[in-house]
Every structure is written in C-alpha cells, then in structure tokens.
Write a protein that holds these residues in place. Structure first.
Motif, mmCIF file in Angstrom:
data_model
loop_
_atom_site.group_PDB
_atom_site.id
_atom_site.type_symbol
_atom_site.label_atom_id
_atom_site.label_comp_id
_atom_site.label_asym_id
_atom_site.label_seq_id
_atom_site.Cartn_x
_atom_site.Cartn_y
_atom_site.Cartn_z
ATOM 1 N N GLY A 97 0.791 -1.224 0.000
ATOM 2 C CA GLY A 97 0.000 0.000 0.000
ATOM 3 C C GLY A 97 0.822 1.271 0.000
ATOM 4 N N ALA A 98 0.121 2.387 0.161
ATOM 5 C CA ALA A 98 0.775 3.699 0.130
ATOM 6 C C ALA A 98 1.676 3.902 1.340
ATOM 7 N N ALA A 108 -2.939 -2.446 -0.278
ATOM 8 C CA ALA A 108 -3.914 -1.711 -1.084
ATOM 9 C C ALA A 108 -4.651 -2.708 -1.958
ATOM 10 N N ASP A 134 -5.871 2.919 -2.372
ATOM 11 C CA ASP A 134 -5.643 2.731 -0.935
ATOM 12 C C ASP A 134 -6.265 3.873 -0.137
ATOM 13 N N TRP A 164 -5.911 7.503 -2.112
ATOM 14 C CA TRP A 164 -4.576 7.320 -2.684
ATOM 15 C C TRP A 164 -4.682 6.459 -3.935
ATOM 16 N N LEU A 165 -4.090 6.925 -5.043
ATOM 17 C CA LEU A 165 -4.142 6.209 -6.319
ATOM 18 C C LEU A 165 -2.737 5.905 -6.823
ATOM 19 N N HIS A 166 -2.601 4.726 -7.410
ATOM 20 C CA HIS A 166 -1.336 4.290 -8.019
ATOM 21 C C HIS A 166 -1.704 3.578 -9.330
ATOM 22 N N ASN A 209 -2.134 13.573 4.207
ATOM 23 C CA ASN A 209 -1.078 13.303 3.231
ATOM 24 C C ASN A 209 0.181 12.752 3.901
ATOM 25 N N TRP A 215 2.513 6.621 -6.336
ATOM 26 C CA TRP A 215 1.368 6.974 -5.500
ATOM 27 C C TRP A 215 1.097 8.478 -5.558
ATOM 28 N N SER A 216 -0.191 8.814 -5.632
ATOM 29 C CA SER A 216 -0.641 10.211 -5.546
ATOM 30 C C SER A 216 -1.776 10.277 -4.532
ATOM 31 N N HIS A 217 -1.756 11.314 -3.716
ATOM 32 C CA HIS A 217 -2.819 11.513 -2.731
ATOM 33 C C HIS A 217 -3.746 12.613 -3.220
ATOM 34 N N ASN A 230 -1.383 15.693 -3.301
ATOM 35 C CA ASN A 230 -0.223 15.420 -2.435
ATOM 36 C C ASN A 230 -0.058 16.467 -1.335
#
Length: 299
Positions: A128-129, A135, A279, A161-163, A297, A223-225, A241
């Motif tokens: 996960g993040a 995740a 996530d 959270w995306l990946h 974040n 990963w981006s928040h 982020n």
C-alpha cells in the motif's frame, strides 16, 4: 650480722610483689576499654552500612519510578494519532487485505465485473501507500461496489490514494451517483486535450458537466494523494499530495439524496475499468481544512 641480709631480702620481696600487683591491677581496665571501643566501632560500622543500603535502595526506587514514567509518556506519545482527531469521518476503507469499512458503519464492499451490477471479477492486494500496509489491486476487468449512502446531502470531503498502472481517458477510480444523470467521477485522465486528473461531474439540474480539475495529470507507477472538499455553497477544492491544486466555484450539488450508489474502478458507461492500486479511501461529512489535508497526506 645476718639481720641486714634478711631485711634487704624482705624489702626486695615487698617491692617485687608491689610491682606485680600494680601491673595486674592496671590490666583489667585496659581490657574493658578495648572491648568498649570495639563495640562502638562495630555499631558505627553497622549504622553506616544500613544508611548506605537505605540510600542505595531509595536511589534504585527513584530511578525505577523515573524509567516507568518516561516509558509511560513515550507510549502515550506513540499512541496519539493526529488523523484520528480529524472530525466528521463517515467511512474508512483501509484495504488491509479486505474491503471492510473500518468504522463499522457500512457493509463490506462487493467485487463485481467490469460494470456495476455485473457478476464475476476479482481483486488482489499489494503493497500500500504506507509502509507495511496493503492496497486493493485492480486488473482492468473488475470493480468494487461500495455501500449506498456514503455521501449524503450537505458538505463532504473525499480522500484517496491512487497508483495507476495505466491511464485511459474517462476511466474512473471512484464513482458516485444519485441518479443516472447526476454523478461524480474521479478520473485520472479527464476530458479535453490536457486530460487533467479531475473530479468530473454531471447533474440533472441543468448545470451540465463540471470539470473539477487538479491542474495536472497524476503519473503512472507512483502513489498520488488526492483530496476533494465540497461545501454547500458549491465550492470545490482539489488537493494533490497535500497541497491545494485548484479552488472551484459552482460545483453541482450531486448528492441531494440519502441512497446514492458508489463504486471503485468502474462506472455504468462504456469506459475502460481502472488498472492499478487504490488505498486509504476516507469519506468525511465536513469540509476538510488545508491543515487536515496535510495531515492525511503525511500518514
């Protein structure tokens, strides 16, 4: 003529006896004095040892108390979670090898096929993040149906959270709909030539589509928040982020009903399902502040 000899002998004997008697008489007091001094010395030594032992014990107890207090304070500090202090949490999907809502308010998510309401599909879990977390992983053929009513009338905030492993235009990561024409869709690549990441919205109130852009497209393989906050005044703030990306006005009030539906990775349109990881989905019924977004974040 012998008398002086006897007289001298008697004097000599008397002097000798006197000398012996004097020596014998002084012997006893000397021994008594020594005994008394020895006893005093022994008692003083014992008292000194007892005092030292007491002092050592006290010092040891004080040290133990200090150590216990320090340990307790350190433990308390470690247990404090600033994220838990953020008010208004409605649902929290941590995706720790499951699709459960950690608050216990909503039912577990259900795996679906490549469109809402279809059967089949599968998901797995990956790193996960956050370090040591997991995740949910999507392979581009499946989605997850979340509980109805995650977002209702009024203000709300979405943190996720995306990946993405791949990005295709209009593919959704998070989708919510009150009706067929009133919906929001978090798309890594939105409409237009720039294909910025956005919270895209449609509504049946005559206001048309709304591009709630983040001002850029999130990358693949990282990963981006993303955080989106909505106020009843129609203000939408997008954060990327931990930083404010764009402040929007006039965002439609999509969730005017209590039973809106929600999905991950899929929507009811002919768009390709999401491929990649998702996530830490959190839903709040408040408008998160910039400070609270930064806290999320930093998790």
């Amino acid at each position: 003529m012998n008398t002086p000899k006897y007289f001298l002998f008697a004097l000599f004997l008397s002097a000798f006896l006197t000398a012996c008697g004097g020596s014998s008489g002084s012997s006893t007091p000397q021994e008594d004095t020594n005994t008394e001094e020895d006893t005093t010395t022994e008692e003083d030594t014992t008292t000194e040892e007892d005092t030292t032992a007491e002092e050592d014990t006290t010092t040891e107890e004080d040290t133990t108390t200090e150590e216990d207090t320090t340990t307790e304070e350190d433990t308390t500090a470690e247990e404090q979670d600033p994220i838990a202090d953020i008010p208004g949490l409605v649902a929290h999907y941590a995706f720790e090898d499951n699709l459960m809502d950690e608050t216990g308010t909503f039912a577990e998510g259900q795996v679906t096929g490549e469109n809402p309401g279809t059967e089949g599909g599968s998901v797995t879990y990956a790193a996960g993040a956050a370090e040591g977390s997991t995740a949910v992983a999507f392979d581009g053929t499946s989605g997850v149906e979340l509980a109805q009513g995650l977002i209702g009338p009024g203000a709300y905030s979405i943190s996720i959270w995306l990946h993405p492993d791949a990005i295709s235009q209009f593919t959704t990561a998070f989708y919510g709909a009150a009706t067929a024409n009133s919906w929001v869709s978090l798309v890594p690549a939105g409409p237009g030539d720039a294909q910025h990441t956005m919270l895209w919205a449609g509504d049946d109130q005559g206001t048309g589509w709304f591009d709630g852009t983040f001002g850029e497209q999130i990358p693949t393989g990282a990963w981006s928040h993303l955080v989106m906050t909505y106020s009843e005044a129609g203000e939408l703030n997008t954060y990327l982020n931990g930083q404010l990306a764009v402040a929007h006005e006039g965002f439609p009030n999509v969730f005017s009903v209590e039973n809106a539906s929600f999905h991950l990775a899929i929507n009811p349109f002919p768009d390709a399902p999401y491929t990649g990881l998702i996530d830490e989905l959190r839903i709040y019924n408040t408008v998160l502040t910039a400070e609270q977004v930064a806290t999320l974040n930093g998790q």
